[in-house]
Design an enzyme around this catalytic site. Structure first.
Site, short mmCIF file in Angstrom:
data_model
loop_
_atom_site.label_atom_id
_atom_site.label_comp_id
_atom_site.label_asym_id
_atom_site.label_seq_id
_atom_site.Cartn_x
_atom_site.Cartn_y
_atom_site.Cartn_z
N HIS A 93 0.87 -1.08 -0.17
CA HIS A 93 -0.05 0.03 -0.11
C HIS A 93 0.83 1.33 0.06
O HIS A 93 1.83 1.25 0.75
CB HIS A 93 -0.74 0.02 1.11
CG HIS A 93 -1.62 1.18 1.39
ND1 HIS A 93 -3.23 1.09 0.57
CD2 HIS A 93 -1.78 2.43 1.76
CE1 HIS A 93 -3.60 2.36 0.49
NE2 HIS A 93 -2.84 3.24 1.35
N ASP A 174 -15.08 2.48 6.82
CA ASP A 174 -14.24 3.31 6.35
C ASP A 174 -14.34 4.07 5.06
O ASP A 174 -14.30 5.21 4.62
CB ASP A 174 -12.93 2.50 5.97
CG ASP A 174 -11.70 3.43 5.37
OD1 ASP A 174 -11.29 4.25 5.98
OD2 ASP A 174 -11.62 3.14 4.09
N ARG A 181 -14.38 12.82 5.51
CA ARG A 181 -13.04 13.40 6.12
C ARG A 181 -12.57 14.02 4.80
O ARG A 181 -11.99 15.12 4.80
CB ARG A 181 -11.97 12.15 6.38
CG ARG A 181 -12.12 11.48 7.65
CD ARG A 181 -11.38 10.24 7.87
NE ARG A 181 -9.62 10.64 7.63
CZ ARG A 181 -9.04 9.80 7.15
NH1 ARG A 181 -9.31 8.37 6.85
NH2 ARG A 181 -7.76 9.93 7.29
N SER A 196 -7.67 3.56 8.83
CA SER A 196 -8.24 3.60 7.58
C SER A 196 -7.59 2.43 6.60
O SER A 196 -7.81 1.40 6.05
CB SER A 196 -8.16 4.94 6.54
OG SER A 196 -8.68 4.83 5.37
N LYS A 200 -8.44 -1.80 6.11
CA LYS A 200 -8.75 -2.50 4.75
C LYS A 200 -7.87 -3.38 4.44
O LYS A 200 -8.14 -4.35 3.80
CB LYS A 200 -8.47 -1.16 3.67
CG LYS A 200 -9.75 -0.23 3.52
CD LYS A 200 -9.94 0.64 2.60
CE LYS A 200 -8.67 1.79 2.67
NZ LYS A 200 -8.86 3.02 2.87
N1 URA Z 1 -5.54 6.29 2.21
C1 URA Z 1 -6.51 5.75 2.86
O1 URA Z 1 -6.89 4.40 2.38
N2 URA Z 1 -7.09 6.22 3.78
C2 URA Z 1 -6.65 7.30 4.30
O2 URA Z 1 -6.85 7.97 5.33
C3 URA Z 1 -5.41 7.97 3.49
C4 URA Z 1 -5.04 7.42 2.50
#
Ligand code: URA
Length: 438
Positions: A93, A174, A181, A196, A200
């Protein structure tokens, strides 16, 4: 707490949870579980959750709160399970950067090394592009893949990977919270970003994870200290959940590679898979691939060899084709281009990532609101990178768009993006990998 007929009932309400965090008190496990669950069910209103996000932005979270918050986000939806696959799972990620197309060459490269890569990606919002938007510029390619088909692709030794959109039932809390957000100025909060991302990735069922945490002008985290804090928070959350997690801190002051924009970045990624491409993209792809392969427990395979011998390209072609794409089809191009030239001769000392990202976005490569379409061909080609010698009048940037009225706004974003020093000597590019956290 109230007692009715001997039964203890916890009575929660959003206003008291918001007030507690606003006033700097630590939220209890029950408060956190309740507020995330009630928000997911629609019982806590968007404006209340936005206020809580702002209180968290200012007050932060303790480690205990963060662990609980992440677990509650995870519990809001389903979890995938790839434990039965014949190959080890590992994913990556990135916290998002300009020209960051690394996922595209990286996923097939790591699959070619023998791992299974379940890459659930998102669409871009704002100045950083999304992997799905890039992949969708390949004619025919589709981001929706059923869980059964995902497992088949991951198990297939010719593919070994999948790049797709997360299903609606994966961390729905999320999905809803991120949308709030995004429009309330509460994205750049370390605990909210960490929970967040990690909720995931844990829900996706990967056994190992490598994080690329960006530092610099074009990143969420402008300085190394805050990037390190974010990386550490995520590595700890991963370890707590049994996911082997490693983070690299990497520079994002200048865009990665020589393109920013969907189809332009796909073309550059294919160049890397063919053994060429810009040196910074190759360097970061191989560095992350080595971390992923090691985290997956695969020994005696060097990703650099799999890039050189064409097996990463074979996996790319199989991956694209398995999701309906034609790896040989010409990529879309924008209808209009404009060239910006160097105003002076000397050494290029600055090419600002944020400015290039905003300009590419204004040209149509990104979206301002969720759900808007993006232009596949829009974006920016960079003909010089910091450290390169340039001559007055030479092309520096080519802007691509289908909507030529966007040129003026893109050029305005680029007004201070470039610096040329008449006296500085040409220089090697600065190191990309700044730190490693495990
Ligand atoms: N990427 C995400 O998945 N969540 C965040 O809060 C910021 C970047």
């Amino acid at each position: 707490m109230v007692r009715i007929g001997g039964t203890r009932l916890h009575v929660m309400d959003a206003v008291s949870v918001i007030g507690a965090k606003r006033d700097g008190r630590e939220l209890t496990d029950d408060q956190i579980s309740w507020v995330i669950d009630a928000f997911t069910r629609g019982e806590v209103a968007d404006e209340q959750m936005s206020a809580l996000a702002m209180a968290i932005y200012f007050q932060g979270m303790t480690r205990r709160e963060l662990v609980r918050w992440t677990a509650a986000m995870l519990d809001s939806g389903k979890r995938m399970d790839f434990a039965a696959l014949p190959r080890p799972t590992v994913d990556k990620h990135s916290t998002g950067g300009v020209g960051d197309k690394i996922t595209l060459p990286l996923v097939p490269l790591v699959a070619a090394c023998g791992a299974a890569v379940p890459q659930l990606s998102g669409r871009g919002l704002g100045h950083t592009g999304g992997t799905l938007d890039k992949m969708e510029s390949i004619p025919g390619w589709r981001a929706d893949v059923s869980p059964t088909r995902m497992a088949e692709m991951l198990a297939d030794p010719r593919i070994g990977a999948v790049v797709c959109a997360a299903g609606a039932d994966l961390t729905p809390a999320d999905r809803r919270l991120y949308a709030l957000r995004d429009v309330t100025g509460t994205v750049p909060s370390i605990p909210l970003i960490a929970s967040s991302i990690m909720s995931k990735k844990i829900a996706e069922g990967t056994a190992a994870l490598v994080l690329d945490v960006k530092v610099g002008a074009g990143a969420f985290m402008p300085d190394a200290d805050s990037a390190r804090e974010l990386a550490l928070a995520m590595v700890e959350l991963g370890a707590d959940a049994g996911v082997r997690t490693v983070a690299l801190l990497t520079a994002m002051d200048t865009p990665l590679g020589r393109t920013a924009g969907n189809a332009l970045e796909v073309a550059e990624s294919v160049e890397v898979l063919a053994g060429g491409g810009p040196s910074d993209v190759v360097e970061l792809t191989v560095a992350l691939a080595r971390e992923m392969v090691a985290a997956a427990g695969i020994r005696d395979v060097d990703p650099a060899d799999k890039l050189a011998d064409g097996s990463a390209m074979d996996h790319w072609r199989a991956l694209v084709a398995a999701q309906g794409g034609d790896p040989d089809a010409p990529l879309p191009t924008a209808r209009h281009t404009a060239v910006l030239t160097a105003a002076d001769s000397g050494t290029l000392t600055r090419l600002d990532a944020l400015a290039v990202g905003v300009a590419a976005w204004r040209l149509g490569a990104g979206r301002a609101r969720q759900g808007e379409p993006v232009q596949a061909g829009a974006g920016i080609e960079m003909h010089a990178k910091p450290g390169d010698p340039v001559t007055a009048g030479q092309p520096l940037l080519t802007l691509h768009t289908d909507t030529p009225e966007a040129f003026a706004r893109a050029e305005a974003a680029l007004a201070d993006a470039v610096a040329i020093d008449r006296t500085a000597a040409p220089a090697q590019a600065s190191p990309l990998v700044l730190d490693r956290i495990e």
